[in-house]
Write a protein that holds these residues in place. Structure first.
Motif, short mmCIF file in Angstrom:
data_model
loop_
_atom_site.label_atom_id
_atom_site.label_comp_id
_atom_site.label_asym_id
_atom_site.label_seq_id
_atom_site.Cartn_x
_atom_site.Cartn_y
_atom_site.Cartn_z
N ALA A 135 0.83 -1.21 0.00
CA ALA A 135 0.00 0.00 0.00
C ALA A 135 0.86 1.26 0.00
CB ALA A 135 -0.93 0.00 1.21
N SER A 146 -3.15 1.94 -9.59
CA SER A 146 -3.42 2.75 -8.41
C SER A 146 -4.17 1.92 -7.38
CB SER A 146 -4.25 3.99 -8.77
OG SER A 146 -5.51 3.62 -9.29
N ALA A 148 -6.96 1.21 -5.03
CA ALA A 148 -8.34 1.69 -4.96
C ALA A 148 -9.02 1.30 -3.66
CB ALA A 148 -9.15 1.18 -6.14
N ALA A 149 -8.58 0.19 -3.04
CA ALA A 149 -9.25 -0.26 -1.82
C ALA A 149 -8.36 -1.25 -1.08
CB ALA A 149 -10.59 -0.92 -2.16
N GLU A 161 -6.23 3.55 8.90
CA GLU A 161 -5.82 4.18 7.64
C GLU A 161 -4.39 3.81 7.31
OE1 GLU A 161 -5.21 8.74 6.36
OE2 GLU A 161 -7.30 8.23 6.81
N HIS A 165 -5.46 5.42 2.76
CA HIS A 165 -6.57 4.54 2.40
C HIS A 165 -7.18 3.92 3.65
CE1 HIS A 165 -5.48 4.70 -1.87
NE2 HIS A 165 -4.22 4.56 -1.48
N ARG A 180 -15.99 0.56 -7.40
CA ARG A 180 -14.77 1.29 -7.72
C ARG A 180 -14.09 0.80 -8.99
NH1 ARG A 180 -12.20 2.58 -1.68
NH2 ARG A 180 -14.16 3.40 -0.83
#
Length: 264
Positions: A135, A146, A148-149, A161, A165, A180
């Motif tokens: 991450a 990228s 996204a989740a 976090e 994210h 997403r």
């Protein structure tokens, strides 16, 4: 400015080659004239080498180098120039005799074949040490990817976090993945949870999975899985180290057996 060899994995042997930029007749005869047709039939082995070529090309571009010969590019990625030219011809790309290849053009062509002209959203399932490291990795954005989740099954982790994210519960996969537009996922869970995680990802619409769990995943047709088993890779390196040591010092002797605490 002299070209500097990149520290990349070896993917082939070095052989005597033709002049830079020259396309052998036997290679050209096997490749369709249209680049789009060539792309559709790009062999898997060639696709596996394209990221290495692309990394080298980006390094050349960063040094403001706009043209490169097949010999020079091949030396950067430790393959033969003949193999490199054949790989590039599979894309419908040919160099100019005596000049070589245009670096920006090659970057564009390879990025298109690898699908890097799009911004592909990626989900990471499993936010332990490895998941957190992924991450935080900054190299995704420059390669058309990228984060996204993030998902995890541990209630103590959900809601925290990581690099901007929020970590979501695995139960939210079915809703957030399609919402997403995620089609690519990384499985960084323990091996015991990998198959169940893959099943949930596929059910949510994921069609490409990169698995770090060290488990063999069963997925339906149409779903691509790439497995990275770090322990196996290290064992392979151990094999090469043993072979190198044996060549220099002779075969390794097995540990001496002990009988009643005395070495025999």
């Amino acid at each position: 400015m002299p070209l500097q060899r990149l520290r990349l994995p070896r993917t082939g042997s070095r052989t005597q080659v033709d002049a830079p930029g020259e396309v052998p007749a036997d290679v050209a005869a096997d490749v369709p004239a249209e680049s789009t047709g060539a792309r559709r039939g790009v062999p898997a082995a060639t696709v596996g080498r394209l990221p290495l070529y692309l990394q080298a090309l980006h390094a050349l571009a960063d040094d403001s180098i706009t043209t490169v010969s097949s010999q020079e590019l091949a030396e950067l990625v430790h393959v033969s120039a003949a193999m490199l030219r054949k790989d590039l011809s599979q894309l419908g790309t040919y160099g100019t005799r005596g000049v070589g290849y245009d670096v920006p053009t090659l970057v564009h062509e390879m990025s298109a074949v690898l699908g890097l002209e799009h911004d592909w959203p990626v989900a990471i399932v499993g936010v332990g040490n490895l998941g957190r490291a992924l991450a935080h990795y900054g190299g995704f954005s420059s390669r058309g990817l990228s984060i996204a989740a993030l998902f995890d099954a541990d209630p103590a982790v959900v809601g925290t976090e990581v690099n901007g994210h929020v970590v979501h519960a695995v139960d939210d996969l079915a809703e957030l993945v399609p919402a997403r537009g995620v089609r690519i996922a990384v499985v960084a869970t323990p091996a015991a949870a990998a198959q169940q995680t893959a099943d949930r990802l596929v059910a949510a619409g994921i069609t490409s999975i990169l698995c770090f769990a060290g488990a063999a995943l069963r997925v339906p047709d149409g779903v691509t899985v790439r497995a990275v088993d770090l322990s196996s890779e290290l064992q392979i390196l151990g094999f090469h180290e043993q072979r190198t040591r044996s060549a220099v010092l002779g075969p390794l002797r097995p540990p001496a057996r002990l009988t009643n605490g005395v070495s025999r």
